[in-house]
Design an enzyme around this catalytic site. Structure first.
Site, PDB file in Angstrom:
ATOM      1  N   GLU A 169      -3.688   2.162  -7.385  1.00 51.78           N
ATOM      2  CA  GLU A 169      -4.110   3.319  -6.600  1.00 51.78           C
ATOM      3  C   GLU A 169      -3.114   4.462  -6.806  1.00 51.78           C
ATOM      4  O   GLU A 169      -2.033   4.449  -6.200  1.00 51.78           O
ATOM      5  CB  GLU A 169      -4.142   2.978  -5.104  1.00 51.78           C
ATOM      6  N   HIS A 211       0.843  -1.201   0.000  1.00 51.43           N
ATOM      7  CA  HIS A 211       0.000   0.000   0.000  1.00 51.43           C
ATOM      8  C   HIS A 211       0.881   1.254   0.000  1.00 51.43           C
ATOM      9  O   HIS A 211       1.939   1.279   0.634  1.00 51.43           O
ATOM     10  CB  HIS A 211      -0.915  -0.001   1.225  1.00 51.43           C
TER      11      HIS A 211
END
Ligand code: PGA
Length: 236
Positions: free
Chosen positions: A156, A87
């Site tokens: 993302e 992430h």
């Protein structure tokens, strides 16, 4: 479709229990693949029927001397078999390198975990053009087994996470089309997904689902996103 909630550093255990119960009771009425990633200290025996609970992070070890980290045995205590790796907040705030991320990936792959592997570029890279951007993103595939059967990839853009800013739908489609050539894994979009843009995003070709942060903190809103995915699938 895959609808995933990353709760980040939010919600105590008592709140998380209520949240997951609510989401799971809605998810049960659908055929969507629903994931929730609670904060580490909010893990519990959730007894979900449909919702898969995963870890936001863990150290690539069974146990040992890694102060502040948790290992495989802490995940196994709660029967967790799913983990987020790579992430952007771990890459950019916690300073995880691609090398370390690959170590984590390989450790949890070997243990058979479902891995949601996150990739994405910062704004200055995006602004440098498609070639630079794709080179940057390609480096995030280095060392990763892109054919791993339990892999889900989440694209993302770093500049879209928690900011309310987003690439255009056309940009998402372009990037997803390029990324689909790199791996057969399902490909999620993440970064400022909200109830009111979920339908448009899920309708984009090569978008197999969404990874949602802030907008998922409200169980009703997250359930609405699951419902939107279900409606799109019903129409197919
Ligand atoms: P956001 O976060 O939905 O708050 O932008 C997404 C994520 O970090 O996965």
């Amino acid at each position: 479709m895959i609808i995933a909630a990353n709760l980040k550093t939010n919600m105590t255990r008592s709140k998380t229990i209520i949240y997951i119960k609510e989401v799971d009771s809605f998810a049960q009425t659908t055929s969507q693949d629903v994931f929730v990633f609670p904060a580490m200290s909010s893990l519990d025996d959730f007894h979900t029927t449909k919702t898969v609970v995963g870890a936001q992070n863990a150290y690539p070890t069974v146990n040992g001397a890694f102060t502040g980290e948790i290992g495989l045995e802490h995940l196994e205590e709660f029967n967790l078999k799913t983990i987020l790796i790579g992430h952007s907040e771990r890459r950019h705030i916690l300073g995880e390198t691609q090398e370390f991320i690959v170590d984590k990936f390989n450790f949890f792959k070997e243990k058979g975990f479902k891995i949601i592997y996150c990739i994405g570029e910062p704004l200055e890279i995006r602004e440098a053009g498609n070639e630079t951007m794709m080179q940057y993103i390609s480096a995030q595939y280095e060392g990763i087994d892109t054919k791993y059967e339990n892999l889900i990839i989440a694209y993302e853009p770093v500049w879209a996470i928690g900011t309310g800013r987003m690439p255009t739908l056309e940009d998402i489609q372009n990037i997803h089309t390029q990324l689909k050539k790199k791996s057969p894994a399902p490909l999620l979009y993440g970064g400022s997904v909200k109830v009111n843009n979920t339908k448009d995003i899920l309708n984009i070709e090569n978008v197999d689902g969404i990874l949602v942060g802030s907008a998922a903190l409200n169980a009703d809103d997250f359930s609405t996103m699951i419902q939107i995915a279900q409606e799109i699938e019903n129409k197919k």
